[in-house]
Design a protein around this motif. Structure first.
Motif, PDB file in Angstrom:
ATOM      1  N   GLU A 142      35.640  49.191  33.951  1.00 52.80           N
ATOM      2  CA  GLU A 142      36.989  49.752  33.913  1.00 52.80           C
ATOM      3  C   GLU A 142      36.964  51.219  34.307  1.00 52.80           C
ATOM      4  OE1 GLU A 142      36.798  47.179  30.002  1.00 52.80           O
ATOM      5  OE2 GLU A 142      35.464  48.558  31.086  1.00 52.80           O
ATOM      6  N   LYS A 158      47.098  54.540  35.738  1.00 51.80           N
ATOM      7  CA  LYS A 158      46.730  53.258  36.310  1.00 51.80           C
ATOM      8  C   LYS A 158      45.267  52.970  35.987  1.00 51.80           C
ATOM      9  CE  LYS A 158      46.083  52.348  40.760  1.00 51.80           C
ATOM     10  NZ  LYS A 158      46.397  52.095  42.206  1.00 51.80           N
ATOM     11  N   SER A 215      41.949  50.351  36.290  1.00 47.56           N
ATOM     12  CA  SER A 215      41.393  49.375  37.216  1.00 47.56           C
ATOM     13  C   SER A 215      40.178  48.709  36.590  1.00 47.56           C
ATOM     14  CB  SER A 215      41.003  50.034  38.537  1.00 47.56           C
ATOM     15  OG  SER A 215      42.135  50.553  39.204  1.00 47.56           O
ATOM     16  N   CYS A 216      39.930  47.465  37.007  1.00 47.07           N
ATOM     17  CA  CYS A 216      38.784  46.708  36.527  1.00 47.07           C
ATOM     18  C   CYS A 216      38.201  45.922  37.688  1.00 47.07           C
ATOM     19  CB  CYS A 216      39.203  45.767  35.396  1.00 47.07           C
ATOM     20  SG  CYS A 216      37.905  44.637  34.833  1.00 47.07           S
ATOM     21  N   HIS A 258      43.931  41.747  42.744  1.00 55.56           N
ATOM     22  CA  HIS A 258      43.545  41.939  44.141  1.00 55.56           C
ATOM     23  C   HIS A 258      42.357  41.029  44.432  1.00 55.56           C
ATOM     24  CE1 HIS A 258      46.148  45.483  44.096  1.00 55.56           C
ATOM     25  NE2 HIS A 258      45.581  45.770  42.940  1.00 55.56           N
ATOM     26  N   GLU A 298      39.262  41.784  40.981  1.00 54.51           N
ATOM     27  CA  GLU A 298      39.756  43.115  40.652  1.00 54.51           C
ATOM     28  C   GLU A 298      41.188  43.039  40.144  1.00 54.51           C
ATOM     29  OE1 GLU A 298      39.439  46.006  43.768  1.00 54.51           O
ATOM     30  OE2 GLU A 298      40.557  47.526  42.656  1.00 54.51           O
ATOM     31  N   ASP A 358      44.472  45.624  38.331  1.00 55.56           N
ATOM     32  CA  ASP A 358      44.994  46.929  37.974  1.00 55.56           C
ATOM     33  C   ASP A 358      46.039  46.759  36.881  1.00 55.56           C
ATOM     34  OD1 ASP A 358      45.090  48.015  41.443  1.00 55.56           O
ATOM     35  OD2 ASP A 358      43.473  48.159  39.971  1.00 55.56           O
TER      36      ASP A 358
END
Length: 119
Positions: free
Chosen positions: A6, A19, A21-22, A72, A76, A78
């Protein structure tokens, strides 16, 4: 080994945005749902949001339209946080249900990223 990483946490004033993300990596045979959980100081861990392989989402009631989870590809996600309040202060964890071998599925968690909301 499968790993979730993350990023995007930080400190913000009330009403601000972040925001998160991972990204999943490693020896992944297959992957299905991905989730975000959070744990605030002195409280139990709770689910924030879930997303399926085809992008369907489900949010906890406390989100109240403020957060948006997107995917995504398959590895992935968000989490856009808007209208943050002090009650949102927590460590946010990404997780995924992953096929790690020919016959074995496991839930995998990342290390977490800290979100702090204060004046």
């Amino acid at each position: 080994q499968v790993q979730l990483v993350e990023s995007g946490g930080g400190s913000v004033q009330p009403g601000g945005s972040l925001k998160l993300s991972c990204i999943a990596s490693g020896n992944i045979f297959d992957i299905t749902n991905m989730e975000w959980e959070r744990q605030a100081p002195g409280k139990e861990r709770e689910r924030v949001a879930t997303i399926t392989t085809d992008g369907r989402t489900n949010y906890a009631d406390f989100v109240k339209g403020r957060f948006t989870l997107t995917r995504h590809g398959q590895k992935e996600v968000d989490l856009e946080l808007n209208g943050l309040e002090s009650e949102d202060t927590a460590v946010y964890y990404c997780s995924a249900f992953v096929k790690v071998s020919d016959r074995s599925w496991r839930w995998i968690w990342g290390q977490g990223t800290l979100v702090t909301v204060s004046s």
